[in-house]
Each structure stands twice: as structure tokens, then as C-alpha cells.
Scaffold this motif. Structure first.
Motif, mmCIF file in Angstrom:
data_model
loop_
_atom_site.group_PDB
_atom_site.id
_atom_site.type_symbol
_atom_site.label_atom_id
_atom_site.label_comp_id
_atom_site.label_asym_id
_atom_site.label_seq_id
_atom_site.Cartn_x
_atom_site.Cartn_y
_atom_site.Cartn_z
ATOM 1 N N ALA A 129 34.142 46.969 53.333
ATOM 2 C CA ALA A 129 35.589 46.984 53.145
ATOM 3 C C ALA A 129 36.283 45.933 54.000
ATOM 4 O O ALA A 129 37.365 45.453 53.649
ATOM 5 C CB ALA A 129 36.140 48.377 53.470
ATOM 6 N N GLU A 130 35.681 45.525 55.132
ATOM 7 C CA GLU A 130 36.333 44.571 56.019
ATOM 8 C C GLU A 130 36.250 43.134 55.517
ATOM 9 O O GLU A 130 36.874 42.230 56.099
ATOM 10 C CB GLU A 130 35.732 44.647 57.425
ATOM 11 C CG GLU A 130 34.237 44.406 57.506
ATOM 12 C CD GLU A 130 33.436 45.690 57.393
ATOM 13 O OE1 GLU A 130 32.252 45.681 57.782
ATOM 14 O OE2 GLU A 130 34.002 46.704 56.919
ATOM 15 N N SER A 132 37.276 39.980 53.481
ATOM 16 C CA SER A 132 38.595 39.572 53.000
ATOM 17 C C SER A 132 38.633 39.525 51.474
ATOM 18 O O SER A 132 37.612 39.267 50.824
ATOM 19 C CB SER A 132 38.962 38.194 53.559
ATOM 20 O OG SER A 132 38.096 37.202 53.028
ATOM 21 N N ASP A 167 27.962 39.786 54.821
ATOM 22 C CA ASP A 167 27.694 40.830 55.824
ATOM 23 C C ASP A 167 26.364 40.539 56.503
ATOM 24 O O ASP A 167 25.349 41.183 56.226
ATOM 25 C CB ASP A 167 27.659 42.200 55.131
ATOM 26 C CG ASP A 167 27.532 43.349 56.128
ATOM 27 O OD1 ASP A 167 27.894 43.139 57.307
ATOM 28 O OD2 ASP A 167 27.079 44.428 55.723
#
Length: 418
Positions: A129-130, A132, A167
Motif C-alpha cells: 500500500a505504501e 506511490s 518492494d
């Protein structure tokens, strides 16, 4: 939605050439994909207006399943795919953008089908979710472009690379303690005397097992008469498994054997064992021929059990070690591996063979011992090859007459050259 027409089929398909058939398949596939995308736009609109107000159903999935004659399990993916690829509206009328707009565009052109769409949507669900919105949008656009021409495996590889870029640290493990490995092995003796081995290995152990078997199951090189290895892959892997067991048994720290290759309980008459005619019982689990017993006894712990004619044990001899660790080290230095001509096997894969067998009065000393791999050990015991010690203290082998009518002695030159 643009109007789409079905391509025309030739009246007589059997007259169509291979290019026409391929073109027809591609055209119909494109039409099917475009139709699926158009269906998704309709379903997304039904979802936006509210299927309960429109048709009285509790969910769009239930309504579509009834209309299409599908089960809810079949209709669910179609509706979820439609909502993910098309804009919808919230209760207050604001527009909710699609999850994968670039993928939706490729689907509307008929360039990708449901399976690649689901693959991309599954990937998007793995993005943290982090990340952008810009990076997420770029990743989805990249995969949608690639999916137009790439197959599932190529797309999966690209997804792994993109996810590693988005990630790099991966998800934090929830459980710091790894789960214990899941391994099962079953060994059963059949009525015909063979043993059935089956099991289930986890990924890590399976990979290690495959690597070991592949290393030892390579085909033997073409011999001096030009004959290739006749064994099938399964037979080569079976022999490789036997070699791995030999290595494990010969380990000094291995429990139960103390580094001895075999513990042989010979329940056979002494004369039968000397002649090689008859049967023996190996470790009280099954019968084997006397010739097999002679082969196993070359490099083992021997516990002779003398039987009477009626099968009554008359005497149980002392456990005797035939080849001492010191003799084995000297053999390794002298022969440097399997001494059979052309064999490349290293000492750790070899047995210590008695040239004049111990049952025939042959002594256990270096002049009567030679290193042989499992295959050539069996060949010497059961074939027409013969081995002897030459005047210079090195073993040499006499081939069968069908290989060399003059039966000229041969030696291994591979280890000496090395």
C-alpha cells in the motif's frame, strides 16, 4: 462500445490452407476477447446503478449467474474482472476509476484474454500500500504492454522483477520460526523380493535430492569398443541412489555401521558359498544368490553362520573386517579410483574387490585387492572379464574373447594420466 462483426468462415473448411486456418483462429479469438471486454463494461454499469434497484437481486454476481445460466462460482470472476477494468460510480455519484486502466485498454482491443488479465490483477494485489500511485500506474502499464505479446511465464518473470523494484525488502515475515519441513518416505518389501520406495519431499529437500541423483546418474562414457551406456534414465537414477547409500554407509560417523560398507549375515553352507551355487539369506530379510553374497562380501563386515543340512545353526563365527581402514587408504593412493580400463569413478565411489576371493582362500592384502566401482565390480563377478595383479604391482584386466580374440591385458589410464 464499437460495433464488432464476426469474421466469415469458409464454406468448406477442409479446403482452407494452414495460413487461413491460423488467421481464422486469431480473428475469432480477438472477437471473443473484445466481446468479453464489452460484457465487462455492461456489468460494470449494472454494478454502478445498483442491481437491487434495477432487477431486485442482492448482488451483481447473483443476477449475472441467473442471466447467464452459471453458478455463482463461475460468475464471480467475470464480475470482479469487469469491476476492476472499468470505471464505476459510488453511492454519491462520484466516479471510481478502474484498478487497471492500461489492462482494460488492451482487453478492449482484443489483445489479451481473461487469463492474462487475472494474472495482472493478482500481481497488482501484491503491491504494498505504501507504493506511490505513480509507480503503481507505471508498473501496471508496463505489464499490460508486455502481456500483448508475452506468454504466462514471461509475464510472471517480469512481474517478479517489477515487484522486486517496487518492494525490494519484501514482506516482513509474520512468524520468525520457519515451519518444520514436510517429508515422507515409505519403504515396503514386495512378495517378489523387490523393495518399493515412495515418498513426498519438500521443495528444498527435493531440489537437493535431484541434484545429487543427477550428479551420479550421468551416462557412462562410450567404452573402448564404441558401446554407449545402455541404461535408461530410471535405471541410471537407481544406480545413483545405490551409490549415494554406499557413501552414507561408508561414513565413519554413520550410526550402526561405524563406516563399514555392509554388515552381512551369511546363512549359507560354506561349500555353497565357495562354489557360488545356491542361495543365501541377507540380514534375514530375503534370499539372494550365492554369487551376490560373494560380491557383497568383498568389502564388508562378515558374520559367518554355519548351518547343518537340516538348517540348524551349528556355529556363529566372529565378526571379521576384511579390508582395514589403512588398507583402504593405501588402495585409494595406488589405484586412484576404479581401476577398470576407461572408468572415471573416484575412490569414494568404489568397493575393495578381492582378486582371489576370500571364500577361495584369497588373502586380504594389497596384492590381492583392487578398487572397482559398483558397475565394474558386478561385471567382474558376473561377466567374462578377469583381473590380475601384474609384476609391477598394478592391476590389469583381461577382456572377453568376443571383445579381443587375443585377450590382451588392459589397464586404466585415466587416473594415471591425471
Amino acid at each position: 462500445m464499437s460495433e464488432t462483426f464476426l469474421p466469415e468462415l469458409p464454406q468448406e473448411l477442409w479446403r482452407a490452407g494452414k495460413l487461413e486456418l491460423a488467421y481464422g483462429v486469431r480473428q475469432f479469438l480477438r472477437v471473443m476477447r473484445m466481446a468479453s471486454a464489452g460484457l465487462g463494461q455492461l456489468l460494470a454499469e449494472v454494478e454502478s446503478r445498483g442491481v437491487k434497484d434495477l432487477y431486485g437481486y442482492g448482488s451483481t454476481v447473483a443476477w449475472f449467474a441467473d442471466v447467464a445460466g452459471l453458478s455463482s462460482r463461475e460468475a464471480g470472476p467475470v464480475v470482479r474482472r469487469a469491476i476492476a477494468l472499468n470505471p464505476t460510480r459510488a453511492l454519491d455519484g462520484t466516479e471510481v476509476p478502474p484498478v487497471a486502466p492500461a489492462t482494460a485498454a488492451a482487453a478492449a482491443e482484443g489483445a489479451i484474454g481473461d487469463h492474462r488479465i487475472d494474472q495482472i490483477l493478482e500481481f497488482l494485489g501484491k503491491i504494498p500500500a505504501e507504493v506511490s500511485p505513480e509507480d503503481r500506474e507505471y508498473a501496471e502499464k508496463t505489464l499490460a504492454t508486455l502481456a500483448r505479446k508475452a506468454g504466462p511465464r514471461e509475464l510472471a518473470d517480469a512481474e517478479a522483477q517489477v515487484l522486486g523494484w517496487l518492494d525490494p525488502d519484501g514482506k516482513e515475515p509474520k512468524d520468525p520460526e520457519p515451519a518444520p519441513p514436510s517429508r515422507e518416505v515409505t519403504l515396503e518389501r514386495r512378495k517378489d523380493g523387490f523393495w518399493k520406495l515412495s515418498g513426498l519431499l519438500d521443495d528444498e529437500l527435493g531440489a537437493r535430492t535431484a541434484a545429487v541423483l543427477d550428479a551420479y546418474a550421468k551416462p557412462r562414457p562410450v567404452d573402448e569398443v564404441g558401446q554407449a551406456d545402455p541404461r535408461s534414465k530410471a535405471e541410471r537414477q537407481g544406480d545413483a541412489f545405490a551409490e549415494v547409500l554406499d557413501l552414507a554407509i561408508a561414513c565413519p560417523d554413520q550410526p550402526g555401521t561405524s563406516g563399514y560398507r555392509t554388515l552381512l549375515h551369511v546363512t549359507i553352507g560354506l561349500e555353497e558359498l565357495k562354489s557360488g551355487i545356491g542361495t543365501a539369506c541377507l540380514d534375514f530379510v530375503g534370499a539372494l544368490t550365492a554369487r551376490e553374497a560373494r560380491l557383497a562380501a568383498c568389502d564388508c563386515l562378515m558374520l559367518p553362520i554355519v548351518l547343518s543340512a537340516a538348517g540348524e545353526p551349528l556355529d556363529v563365527g566372529r565378526l571379521r573386517r576384511f579390508v582395514t581402514p589403512g588398507q583402504r587408504r593405501a588402495l585409494n593412493i595406488r589405484d586412484r579410483g576404479c581401476a577398470f580400463p576407461g572408468c572415471h569413478r573416484q575412490p569414494k565411489h568404489c568397493h575393495a574387490h578381492h582378486i582371489d576371493h576370500w571364500a577361495d582362500g584369497g588373502p586380504t592384502d594389497l596384492r590381492n585387492l583392487v578398487l572397482l566401482c559398483g558397475f565394474h565390480h558386478r561385471l567382474i563377478h558376473h561377466g567374462d572379464w578377469e583381473v590380475r595383479m601384474a609384476a609391477d604391482g598394478l592391476p590389469e584386466f583381461t577382456p572377453p574373447q568376443y571383445l579381443d580374440p587375443l585377450r590382451r591385458p588392459r589397464r586404466d589410464t585415466l587416473h594415471r594420466a591425471a
